[in-house]
Design an enzyme around this catalytic site. Structure first.
Site, PDB file in Angstrom:
ATOM      1  CG  ASP A 128      -2.108  -0.918   1.055  1.00 39.55           C
ATOM      2  OD1 ASP A 128      -2.431  -1.254  -0.098  1.00 39.55           O
ATOM      3  OD2 ASP A 128      -2.689  -1.330   2.076  1.00 39.55           O
ATOM      4  N   GLY A 129       2.157   1.134   0.244  1.00 37.82           N
ATOM      5  CA  GLY A 129       3.028   2.300   0.288  1.00 37.82           C
ATOM      6  C   GLY A 129       3.240   2.917  -1.085  1.00 37.82           C
ATOM      7  CG  ASP A 141       7.639 -18.657   1.425  1.00 36.85           C
ATOM      8  OD1 ASP A 141       6.637 -19.304   1.779  1.00 36.85           O
ATOM      9  OD2 ASP A 141       8.803 -19.048   1.629  1.00 36.85           O
TER      10      ASP A 141
END
Length: 258
Positions: A128-129, A141
């Site tokens: 989201d950055g 993973d």
């Protein structure tokens, strides 16, 4: 509980982390017998666990990556491999547990140079950055002691991953069924919603894992003879069973070859 000697044990707000030495390898555990990472003591770069080698199967369809984003670090097995074989590759690893990063550095020869960056954050927060750049590969993973992390089942998780892929980018996600079958079905549905038909599944031999590949381009279609030649070349170069991966991909994904 384990098949060796516990050489270090620690705990953070997410639970325990144990480092175990066996006769030929070192493993990391999150309070269960499931191996979060395994490093061979004689050769830290060699990928000891089959699923980590399966995560490289995108090489059957693309060139080696110039940039890699790893969501989930563990002991850094794939980071060591990428740094050894592609020294000019830019690598970013995201791990939500600072303790795991600390132990990877102390016990698992985690790379340390200006082309390898580690950020302590949840994968979904990182995605989201802003100004994160794009990557040729994204390797997902993310697990806890019980199996796949719930973040993988969040709406839009894979769409946010795809937004970080380059035009010829590939996503590889390690999916472990454990006892979360509904989560696995939801993840598979989300992958197809995000990548359409450009999704392939590679079952991990003798394990309950599957590595899912999502392509930021049209679904690959292979010519068998050329694909086998490339698999053998990759096998010779990296010491990884690409010919077996190719066979398993052809068997598990109808229409892959023409």
């Amino acid at each position: 509980m384990y098949d060796g000697e516990v050489i270090h044990s620690a705990r953070d707000e997410f639970g325990p982390v144990e480092i175990v030495d066996e006769s030929t390898s070192r493993t990391m555990h999150f309070g269960s017998r499931a191996r979060q990472t395994t490093m061979l003591l004689r050769d830290p770069v060699e990928l000891a666990l089959v699923y980590t080698r399966c995560m490289l199967s995108g090489l059957l369809f693309t060139s080696p990556p110039r940039s890699v984003l790893m969501l989930g670090l563990g002991g850094g097995a794939l980071a060591r491999f990428c740094r050894q074989h592609w020294p000019q590759c830019r690598i970013a690893a995201v791990e939500k547990r600072a303790l795991v990063v600390e132990l990877a550095r102390e016990y698992f020869a985690l790379p340390s140079d200006d082309r390898f960056a580690v950020e302590v954050a949840a994968a979904e927060e990182f995605l989201d950055g802003e100004d994160r750049g794009e990557y040729d590969w994204i390797l997902v993973d993310i697990h806890d002691r019980d199996g796949m992390a719930p973040a993988l089942g969040q709406p839009g998780f894979f769409a946010r991953c795809r937004a970080r892929l380059s035009g010829q980018g590939v996503l590889a996600a390690n999916l472990w069924t454990g006892d979360r079958e509904p989560l696995l079905k939801g993840i598979d549905r989300s992958l197809h919603q995000t990548f359409g038909d450009a999704v392939l599944h590679l079952p991990v031999a003798r394990k309950r894992n599957t590595v899912a590949l999502g392509f930021n381009f049209a679904r690959p279609a292979l010519e068998v003879r050329l694909a086998r030649r490339k698999a053998m070349e990759l096998e010779k170069r990296y010491g990884v069973e690409f010919s077996q991966f190719l066979w398993d991909l052809m068997r598990s994904n109808p229409g892959l070859v023409h």
